[in-house]
Design a protein around this motif. Structure first.
Motif, mmCIF file in Angstrom:
data_model
loop_
_atom_site.group_PDB
_atom_site.id
_atom_site.type_symbol
_atom_site.label_atom_id
_atom_site.label_comp_id
_atom_site.label_asym_id
_atom_site.label_seq_id
_atom_site.Cartn_x
_atom_site.Cartn_y
_atom_site.Cartn_z
ATOM 1 N N ARG A 211 -10.772 43.013 -6.456
ATOM 2 C CA ARG A 211 -10.638 42.098 -7.611
ATOM 3 C C ARG A 211 -11.611 40.936 -7.496
ATOM 4 N NH1 ARG A 211 -5.242 43.025 -6.511
ATOM 5 N NH2 ARG A 211 -4.796 40.933 -5.740
ATOM 6 N N GLY A 214 -14.720 42.030 -8.704
ATOM 7 C CA GLY A 214 -14.676 42.131 -10.167
ATOM 8 C C GLY A 214 -14.956 40.797 -10.845
ATOM 9 N N ILE A 215 -14.524 39.723 -10.243
ATOM 10 C CA ILE A 215 -14.799 38.397 -10.809
ATOM 11 C C ILE A 215 -16.255 38.015 -10.570
ATOM 12 C CG2 ILE A 215 -14.143 35.953 -10.750
ATOM 13 C CD1 ILE A 215 -11.295 36.900 -9.983
ATOM 14 N N ALA A 217 -18.595 40.101 -10.644
ATOM 15 C CA ALA A 217 -19.348 40.864 -11.651
ATOM 16 C C ALA A 217 -19.508 40.061 -12.930
ATOM 17 C CB ALA A 217 -18.640 42.190 -11.946
ATOM 18 N N VAL A 218 -18.479 39.302 -13.268
ATOM 19 C CA VAL A 218 -18.471 38.551 -14.528
ATOM 20 C C VAL A 218 -19.321 37.288 -14.437
ATOM 21 C CG1 VAL A 218 -16.971 37.364 -16.192
ATOM 22 C CG2 VAL A 218 -16.178 39.459 -15.068
ATOM 23 N N THR A 223 -24.751 37.854 -18.641
ATOM 24 C CA THR A 223 -24.393 38.796 -19.705
ATOM 25 C C THR A 223 -25.550 39.752 -19.986
ATOM 26 O OG1 THR A 223 -25.063 37.199 -21.396
ATOM 27 C CG2 THR A 223 -22.743 37.198 -20.777
ATOM 28 N N TRP A 226 -25.908 42.851 -17.664
ATOM 29 C CA TRP A 226 -25.051 43.982 -18.033
ATOM 30 C C TRP A 226 -25.541 44.636 -19.317
ATOM 31 C CZ3 TRP A 226 -22.388 45.646 -14.176
ATOM 32 C CH2 TRP A 226 -21.941 44.752 -13.192
ATOM 33 N N LYS A 227 -25.956 43.807 -20.276
ATOM 34 C CA LYS A 227 -26.379 44.382 -21.557
ATOM 35 C C LYS A 227 -27.635 45.232 -21.387
ATOM 36 C CE LYS A 227 -27.762 41.720 -25.000
ATOM 37 N NZ LYS A 227 -27.646 40.743 -26.107
ATOM 38 N N LYS A 239 -22.345 51.367 -15.128
ATOM 39 C CA LYS A 239 -21.916 50.108 -14.523
ATOM 40 C C LYS A 239 -20.725 50.360 -13.596
ATOM 41 C CE LYS A 239 -18.803 47.898 -17.907
ATOM 42 N NZ LYS A 239 -18.417 49.117 -18.651
ATOM 43 N N PRO B 175 -20.781 45.175 -22.458
ATOM 44 C CA PRO B 175 -20.312 45.564 -21.109
ATOM 45 C C PRO B 175 -19.797 44.373 -20.308
ATOM 46 C CG PRO B 175 -22.700 45.911 -21.372
ATOM 47 C CD PRO B 175 -22.171 45.573 -22.723
ATOM 48 N N HIS B 176 -20.423 43.211 -20.477
ATOM 49 C CA HIS B 176 -19.943 42.023 -19.755
ATOM 50 C C HIS B 176 -18.519 41.682 -20.180
ATOM 51 C CE1 HIS B 176 -19.498 37.602 -19.134
ATOM 52 N NE2 HIS B 176 -20.024 37.906 -17.976
ATOM 53 N N VAL B 178 -16.303 43.773 -21.253
ATOM 54 C CA VAL B 178 -15.412 44.767 -20.659
ATOM 55 C C VAL B 178 -15.046 44.352 -19.237
ATOM 56 C CG1 VAL B 178 -15.226 47.164 -19.883
ATOM 57 C CG2 VAL B 178 -16.287 46.637 -22.095
ATOM 58 N N LEU B 179 -16.047 43.884 -18.493
ATOM 59 C CA LEU B 179 -15.797 43.468 -17.113
ATOM 60 C C LEU B 179 -14.921 42.223 -17.066
ATOM 61 C CD1 LEU B 179 -19.386 44.141 -15.825
ATOM 62 C CD2 LEU B 179 -17.326 45.238 -14.936
ATOM 63 N N PHE B 180 -15.172 41.311 -17.991
ATOM 64 C CA PHE B 180 -14.343 40.104 -18.059
ATOM 65 C C PHE B 180 -12.876 40.509 -18.310
ATOM 66 C CE2 PHE B 180 -13.130 36.499 -21.167
ATOM 67 C CZ PHE B 180 -12.413 35.827 -20.199
ATOM 68 N N ALA B 183 -11.209 41.991 -15.333
ATOM 69 C CA ALA B 183 -10.746 40.987 -14.359
ATOM 70 C C ALA B 183 -9.428 40.366 -14.814
ATOM 71 C CB ALA B 183 -11.809 39.909 -14.156
ATOM 72 N N PHE B 300 -18.794 34.209 -23.232
ATOM 73 C CA PHE B 300 -18.705 35.680 -23.241
ATOM 74 C C PHE B 300 -18.992 36.331 -24.587
ATOM 75 C CE2 PHE B 300 -14.279 36.131 -24.778
ATOM 76 C CZ PHE B 300 -13.748 34.889 -24.469
#
Lengths: 353, 353
Positions: A211, A214-215, A217-218, A223, A226-227, A239, B175-176, B178-180, B183, B300
Motif C-alpha cells: 500500500r 501504491g501511494i 505511485a500517486v 500525472t 502515467w498518462k 502499469k 491512469p493516475h 485509477v491509481l489514486f 490507494a 488529480f
C-alpha cells in the motif's frame, strides 16, 4: 535485529561500514555505537580539496548514485573528485532499527530512537573529519531527503561547504509533505503484521509495504508519467506490470521500521530550527555557491515551494530540472535527466567557490 | 443492510426516494428495485424546458449543491429553473450496499454489484422521463464524478442535453486517477474491521476510513492550500485540528461499501466505451453547448488532462476555475469560488442552445 537480505553487499555492492562511536541525538536519545555505511569513488588529493559528499534519499542508498550519477562520463567524475556517499541513519545499511545489535541492541526495532536530519549531518561531519581527514567539501549534493541533508550541511557548517546542490527537496519541510509522509506511514503501521514494530520479517508487512508503494505511485510520479506511459521505457507492458514488477518489489524488500525512521526524519527537516524558526536567517548563513534544483513535475516538492527558499540564499541559482517522471525522476530513468544534472553540477563544480 | 444515521433526512434535509424499478447494469448485474434519492428546487414550467439536472460527486450528495450552489443569488436559481439533484447509486441515499433491503436484499453489503457511470445516467434519464415528465434538459452540471456523469449524459443522450457543464472532471478517467482511487480503496479494504465488506457498522472501519481521509488530504487539496493554511478560513487552529475536526469525520461517518461502490465507478468513467475506445468519436457526439471547467490547482484532474478533451467538443469552451483549494474547491469554501461558478454557469444558461 532481524535478517534482511536486501541490506547486503550482494545487493548494494562495495561499501564500508564505519563506526563513528557514540552519537547523542538532537531529540535526546543516543546511539551508543553509530555505524555509517559509506561508498567512495576516486582518490582524495594531497590538498584534500577535491572531496564531494553525497547524501541519500528516502529508501535510497549509495547504489543509485553509483549506478546513475557517478562515473567518468558524469560531472561527479571519480577521476577528478573523491566522492563519498554516506547512507543515512535508518537506511538499513547504516545503523538502523532492523540491524541494531551489539552495543546498539537496546535500540532494535520499535525501540529505535527518533533521528533528525541534523543527526545525520553531525555524524557525517565526524566521519569525514575523523575517518577521512576531510575538513572541507568541494560540493555537497543530494536529492529529496538528501537535499534536506545538504541544506543542513550548508547552514550548519558553512565554512566546510564550498558548493551545495539541492535536488528535488526543501530546506523546510512543507505541511503537505508532512501529510504525504503521514499517509505513507499509516499504510505501513496499519498492517496487523507490523505488530507495533515487532514483526519477525519484512515479509510480515508485505501488505502494508505494498500500500505504501501504491501511494508512492500517486505522488512519486507525475500525472503525465502515467498518462504518457513512460513506464514503457522500463520495458513493462502495463502499469499493473510496472507496479507489480518494479515499484512494489522495490519497497516490499525493505525494512518497515527503517522506512519509518527515515519518514519521521523527512517530516521534520527544517534548517530554521537553528535560528528560532527564522528561515531567512538560517539560509542567510549559507556561504556555499549553491544551485537549487527542483524537478518541474515534482508533485510534492513543487518548484513554487523550492524557489522562495532559493531566493533567500545569497548568490544562489535556481536550476529547474525538467523531467516528466516527477519526483522519482531522481532514479534517472529519462534519458534527458542526467544530461541536465551533469550540466548543472558541472557548472557548479567549475564555479569559483 | 445496516443502519447508518448519516444517511438520513436529519443530516441531508428534504429529499425524495423514488423507485425507478428494475435496473439492468452495464456490467451484467441487476438492481431489482432501484431507488434514487432526489432533491428538487423550483418549479417545472409548462413548456418543461427549464429543467436542470445536477449529478453528484464521490462522497457528496444533493446537500452540498443545495447549501452552496443553488439559490436566488446563484446561476442555479430556483426562481427560474427546476433543478433536480439526483444522488448517485452507491451514494448511501440512493440504492447502495449499506441500505439494500426488500427486493434488493440479495445485493446487500459485499454482494452489491458493480455499477458504472452509465448505469447512473440511464437511471437518471428514466427518473426524469417517467417521474417528472422531463424529456430535455436546459443544463446538466456536475463536479468530479458528477462531471463524469455529465459527459455520459451529453454523449449518450445528446438530443436531451441542451447545455452541459463539467466541473473538475474528465470524460475518460486517467491512469493516475485509477491509481489514486486504488490507494483510497486499499486504505479501506485493508482495515481488518472491513471484514471483506461484512462489517456490522462503519465504526468498525474507522481506522481505514481515517487513512482514506489522510490520502484525500494529500490529493484533494493543493500543496498551496496547506502552505497558505487556508483551513484557517474554516476556523481551525492547526492542520491537525482541521483533519480531526473536518476531513476525518467527514469520511468516517460514511459507509465503506458505499464509498467503494463509488470508487469502482469513478475509476471506470469513460465515454469512449460507446465508440470502441475512440474518445474523439464519443465527444464528437456532443451537441450540447458545453463549458468544461477544470480547477487550476486540482492535483488529480489537472487542466492539462481536461483541456485535450474539451478541444474535442465542437463549440465548447474551456473555463478554468481558479481556486487554491484544489479539487476540493468544489466544497465552495473560498469566497472567490462561487462567483466564478455563477459567472460561467450564468453565461452558459444565457447562451442559445
Amino acid at each position: 535485529m532481524i535478517e534482511n537480505p536486501f541490506y547486503s553487499h550482494e545487493i548494494h555492492g562495495d561499501y564500508d561500514v564505519v563506526s563513528i562511536g557514540r552519537l547523542d541525538l538532537e531529540e535526546g536519545g543516543t546511539i551508543p555505537d553509530c555505524h555509517l555505511a559509506v561508498a567512495t569513488f576516486g582518490t582524495l588529493n594531497e590538498a584534500k580539496d577535491n572531496a564531494v559528499l553525497v547524501t541519500t534519499w528516502f529508501s535510497g542508498t549509495h547504489q543509485i548514485w553509483r549506478d546513475v550519477y557517478i562515473g567518468p562520463e558524469h560531472a561527479l567524475d571519480p577521476g577528478t573528485y573523491f566522492i563519498v556517499v554516506v547512507d543515512q541513519i535508518g537506511s538499513g545499511l547504516s545503523t538502523s532499527p532492523h540491524n541494531a545489535d551489539g552495543p546498539n541492541a537496546a535500540l532494535a526495532m520499535s525501540d529505535f530512537p527518533h533521528v533528525r536530519i541534523g543527526d545525520d549531518v553531525v555524524a557525517q561531519e565526524r566521519l569525514l573529519r575523523e575517518h577521512f581527514g576531510i575538513d572541507e567539501l568541494a560540493l555537497v549534493v543530494g536529492g529529496s531527503m538528501g537535499a534536506q541533508q545538504t541544506y543542513e550541511w550548508a547552514v550548519r557548517f558553512p565554512q566546510k561547504v564550498r558548493r551545495a546542490a539541492m535536488i528535488a527537496g526543501t530546506a523546510q519541510n512543507t505541511p503537505h509533505d508532512v501529510l504525504f509522509a503521514d499517509a505513507l506511514v499509516a499504510a505501513i503501521t496499519s498492517d496487523p503484521g507490523y505488530a507495533e514494530g515487532e514483526y519477525k520479517s519484512n515479509d510480515d508487512v508485505v501488505a502494508g509495504l505494498t500500500r505504501h508503494a501504491g501511494i508512492w505511485a500517486v505522488m512519486g510520479f507525475s500525472t503525465e508519467f502515467w498518462k504518457q506511459e513512460v513506464w514503457r521505457a522500463l520495458e513493462f507492458d502495463s502499469k499493473e506490470a510496472f507496479m507489480a514488477g518494479f515499484l512494489e518489489p522495490y519497497f516490499t524488500a525493505m525494512d518497515p521500521n527503517d522506512l519509518l525512521t527515515q519518514a519521521w526524519k523527512w517530516q521534520r527537516g527544517d534548517v530554521a530550527r537553528h535560528t528560532g524558526g527564522d528561515l531567512a536567517a538560517a539560509l542567510g548563513r549559507i556561504t556555499a555557491k549553491t544551485f537549487v534544483m527542483p524537478i518541474d513535475e515534482d508533485m510534492f516538492f513543487p518548484v513554487r515551494d523550492v524557489e522562495p527558499e532559493q531566493r533567500l540564499i545569497a548568490g544562489s541559482e535556481l536550476r529547474v530540472v525538467h523531467d516528466v517522471l516527477g519526483h522519482l525522476g531522481l532514479f534517472g530513468v529519462a534519458p534527458t535527466y542526467m544530461p541536465q544534472i551533469d550540466q548543472h553540477l558541472g557548472e557548479l563544480l567549475a564555479a569559483p567557490a
